[in-house]
Design a protein around this motif. Structure first.
Motif, PDB file in Angstrom:
ATOM      1  N   ALA A  14      16.480  -4.683  13.586  1.00  0.00           N
ATOM      2  CA  ALA A  14      17.529  -4.714  14.610  1.00  0.00           C
ATOM      3  C   ALA A  14      18.768  -5.441  14.108  1.00  0.00           C
ATOM      4  N   GLN A  15      19.903  -4.986  14.578  1.00  0.00           N
ATOM      5  CA  GLN A  15      21.160  -5.642  14.233  1.00  0.00           C
ATOM      6  C   GLN A  15      21.232  -7.040  14.821  1.00  0.00           C
ATOM      7  N   PHE A  16      20.692  -7.183  16.048  1.00  0.00           N
ATOM      8  CA  PHE A  16      20.729  -8.504  16.695  1.00  0.00           C
ATOM      9  C   PHE A  16      19.699  -8.545  17.821  1.00  0.00           C
ATOM     10  N   ASN A  17      19.498  -9.738  18.354  1.00  0.00           N
ATOM     11  CA  ASN A  17      18.622  -9.967  19.505  1.00  0.00           C
ATOM     12  C   ASN A  17      19.465 -10.330  20.717  1.00  0.00           C
ATOM     13  N   LEU A  18      19.035  -9.847  21.877  1.00  0.00           N
ATOM     14  CA  LEU A  18      19.699 -10.169  23.133  1.00  0.00           C
ATOM     15  C   LEU A  18      18.740 -10.969  24.000  1.00  0.00           C
ATOM     16  N   VAL A  19      19.103 -12.198  24.311  1.00  0.00           N
ATOM     17  CA  VAL A  19      18.328 -13.035  25.224  1.00  0.00           C
ATOM     18  C   VAL A  19      18.986 -12.948  26.589  1.00  0.00           C
ATOM     19  N   ASP A  66      13.764 -19.517  22.135  1.00  0.00           N
ATOM     20  CA  ASP A  66      12.995 -19.989  20.985  1.00  0.00           C
ATOM     21  C   ASP A  66      12.594 -18.829  20.079  1.00  0.00           C
ATOM     22  N   VAL A  67      12.237 -17.693  20.681  1.00  0.00           N
ATOM     23  CA  VAL A  67      11.878 -16.518  19.888  1.00  0.00           C
ATOM     24  C   VAL A  67      13.092 -16.016  19.106  1.00  0.00           C
ATOM     25  N   ALA A  68      14.243 -15.968  19.757  1.00  0.00           N
ATOM     26  CA  ALA A  68      15.460 -15.494  19.085  1.00  0.00           C
ATOM     27  C   ALA A  68      15.847 -16.412  17.927  1.00  0.00           C
ATOM     28  N   ARG A  69      15.698 -17.716  18.130  1.00  0.00           N
ATOM     29  CA  ARG A  69      15.996 -18.660  17.045  1.00  0.00           C
ATOM     30  C   ARG A  69      15.020 -18.477  15.876  1.00  0.00           C
ATOM     31  N   HIS A  70      13.775 -18.206  16.222  1.00  0.00           N
ATOM     32  CA  HIS A  70      12.765 -17.965  15.185  1.00  0.00           C
ATOM     33  C   HIS A  70      13.109 -16.699  14.395  1.00  0.00           C
ATOM     34  N   LEU A  71      13.549 -15.664  15.072  1.00  0.00           N
ATOM     35  CA  LEU A  71      13.931 -14.423  14.397  1.00  0.00           C
ATOM     36  C   LEU A  71      15.184 -14.623  13.549  1.00  0.00           C
ATOM     37  N   GLU A  72      16.074 -15.479  13.999  1.00  0.00           N
ATOM     38  CA  GLU A  72      17.273 -15.783  13.213  1.00  0.00           C
ATOM     39  C   GLU A  72      16.884 -16.454  11.902  1.00  0.00           C
ATOM     40  N   ARG A  73      15.930 -17.397  11.978  1.00  0.00           N
ATOM     41  CA  ARG A  73      15.467 -18.078  10.759  1.00  0.00           C
ATOM     42  C   ARG A  73      14.665 -17.139   9.867  1.00  0.00           C
ATOM     43  N   GLY A  94      17.127 -13.495   9.530  1.00  0.00           N
ATOM     44  CA  GLY A  94      18.584 -13.583   9.437  1.00  0.00           C
ATOM     45  C   GLY A  94      19.305 -12.799  10.513  1.00  0.00           C
ATOM     46  N   GLN A  95      18.666 -12.614  11.654  1.00  0.00           N
ATOM     47  CA  GLN A  95      19.275 -11.855  12.752  1.00  0.00           C
ATOM     48  C   GLN A  95      20.063 -12.782  13.686  1.00  0.00           C
ATOM     49  N   PRO A  96      21.298 -12.448  13.981  1.00  0.00           N
ATOM     50  CA  PRO A  96      22.016 -13.212  15.005  1.00  0.00           C
ATOM     51  C   PRO A  96      21.486 -12.860  16.386  1.00  0.00           C
ATOM     52  N   PHE A  97      21.799 -13.692  17.361  1.00  0.00           N
ATOM     53  CA  PHE A  97      21.402 -13.360  18.730  1.00  0.00           C
ATOM     54  C   PHE A  97      22.545 -13.668  19.694  1.00  0.00           C
ATOM     55  N   LEU A  98      22.569 -12.893  20.763  1.00  0.00           N
ATOM     56  CA  LEU A  98      23.526 -13.087  21.850  1.00  0.00           C
ATOM     57  C   LEU A  98      22.751 -13.583  23.058  1.00  0.00           C
ATOM     58  N   HIS A  99      23.172 -14.718  23.604  1.00  0.00           N
ATOM     59  CA  HIS A  99      22.506 -15.280  24.779  1.00  0.00           C
ATOM     60  C   HIS A  99      23.377 -15.050  26.011  1.00  0.00           C
TER      61      HIS A  99
END
Length: 456
Positions: free
Chosen positions: A229-234, A242-249, A252-257
């Motif tokens: 995925a290009q990014f995660n949406l919380v 916490d899941v989005a931060r884990h996926l970022e680490r 390397g996926q950014p997330f939009l909250h």
């Protein structure tokens, strides 16, 4: 029981160390998060009755949602006894996983531990690794009740599946593909319909959506594409962060909250524009989708105004929301901005971690351009009900958005009540939604049907 508010003075408001009428189960109830993924079946390593209680509480007496393909009465359990407490339960778990592999047809099994196995120190990871070459993969999450509630368990399960099943990935990202982390399956009675509407809206805006849970999820095949995925949406005040931060680490996926679940046209348009801008997509298809949805949405509202403008039924002016943080914030914003109602009492009941509470409180101070309110965090129904009874709602009864636990208090206040979160015993929910464009219209129908019925 009807409460007579003139019978005697209210007792002093005293907090205790106990919780009356709980509003969430323990961490192992994340078995429902597992069974919410198509063709994924939980295996519980816990005491007798633990899994059954989670099923009865969350999937039965909470909107009668049922167990699905791999939940409810299907869930295998070790039913750990005194023997497992004394000698350990690894052998019993090993036997159960082997039998489950032979009997149940699934794409993935997820072992969830209870208090007994976590306290005695069973090496569940070693047992699960013995099945690494099994026909159906097996993962595990340590979800003993002392780890937290089912919100905590949900994130533990999601991370376990990502780390143990999805695994490493260093390939390309797919532009426009988004993983959505939002509502807690089964705890929110409307999660299935809500996730379906969220997926519909985001796809209408031009995105490809991994919704991950529910009937519109692609199951484990969809989970396998999470790293692409290009990014995660919380899409919640805190659950999923916490899941989005884990996926970022990890990938390397950014997330939009986006903390506010969208209910109604304005909230949906705001969400779509934020997501499209974050993804760097052409805004034209999204704007065309917004225009088409708003034309339909506002045409329904135009018809609704005939009823709303007459006030034949003495419609409430103030409201209270007593629910988990995701629905509490979303409902409060919608009721203020769409209906012009006045927030009188907002209590969040899902015990968000302390680190997220200041940001949640800040959202309530900007409910609308000219409306600010405060929110409280409370788990004990006794305290919640005492605060409800002490709130000044003016000369007309309010409308209450809460749970089955509030029904008796609502009778005493002569207030209509809409059940919106666990436990919701007086609703039967299949695919109903309260979010998005379509869900907002359904919510309006529910609110004012309840008010009219209470006035009859």
């Amino acid at each position: 029981m009807t409460i007579d508010l003139n019978d005697k003075p209210l007792p002093p408001l005293v907090k205790t160390n106990s919780i009356e009428q709980v509003r969430y189960p323990c961490s192992i109830a994340a078995m429902h998060s597992v069974s919410a993924i198509p063709r994924v079946i939980p295996i519980t390593h816990c005491g007798p009755g633990c899994a059954d209680k989670q099923f009865v509480n969350l999937a039965m007496y909470n909107a009668w949602q049922g167990g699905g393909y791999g939940g409810g009465a299907v869930v295998p359990s070790t039913n750990a006894s005194e023997r497992e407490v004394v000698f350990g339960g690894a052998d019993r778990l090993r036997e159960l996983i082997g039998a489950t592999q032979n009997i149940l047809d699934a794409d993935l099994f997820v072992v969830l531990t209870g208090c007994i196995s976590d306290l005695v120190g069973d090496d569940v990871g070693s047992v699960v690794r013995e099945f690494r070459d099994a026909e159906t993969p097996v993962t595990f999450a340590e979800t003993g009740g002392f780890k937290g509630n089912n919100f905590t368990g949900h994130e533990l399960v999601a991370r376990a599946i990502i780390d143990q099943y999805v695994g490493p990935y260093d390939g390309p990202k797919q532009a426009g593909l988004v993983n959505v982390w939002s509502l807690l399956p089964y705890h929110n009675p409307f999660w299935r319909g809500d996730l379906a509407e969220i997926k519909r809206i985001l796809e209408g805006a031009g995105l490809t959506v991994n919704i991950l849970f529910g009937q519109h999820s692609g199951g484990v095949a969809e989970w396998k594409t999470i790293p692409q995925a290009q990014f995660n949406l919380v899409l919640s005040p805190w659950l999923g962060l916490d899941v989005a931060r884990h996926l970022e680490r990890t990938y390397g996926q950014p997330f939009l909250h986006v903390p506010v679940l969208p209910i109604g046209a304005k909230a949906c348009a705001d969400l779509i524009r934020r997501v499209v801008a974050f993804a760097g997509l052409d805004p034209a298809p999204a704007e065309a989708f917004i225009a088409a949805e708003e034309r339909i949405y506002y045409s329904y509202l135009e018809d609704f105004t005939t009823f709303y403008a007459e006030y034949w039924w003495g419609l409430p002016a103030k409201f209270a929301v007593l629910s988990d943080s995701t629905y509490n914030l979303a409902l409060t914003k919608f009721l203020v901005n769409q209906l012009g109602l006045i927030p009188a009492l907002q209590i969040i009941t899902d015990n968000p971690p302390e680190e997220f509470r200041p940001a949640i409180e800040a959202e309530y101070r900007t409910i609308a351009e000219d409306v600010s309110t405060e929110v409280e965090f409370e788990e004990d129904s006794y305290i919640i009900h005492q605060k409800l009874l002490r709130t000044d709602f003016g000369h007309k009864p309010p409308i209450i958005f809460g749970t089955t636990w509030e029904r008796d208090v609502a009778k005493g206040l002569k207030a209509p009540i809409v059940e919106v979160t666990f436990p919701t015993t007086y609703e039967v929910v299949l695919s109903r939604s309260h979010v998005g464009y379509r869900g907002a219209l359904t919510l309006l129908e529910k609110i004012y049907t309840t008010i009219v019925s209470a006035s009859a």
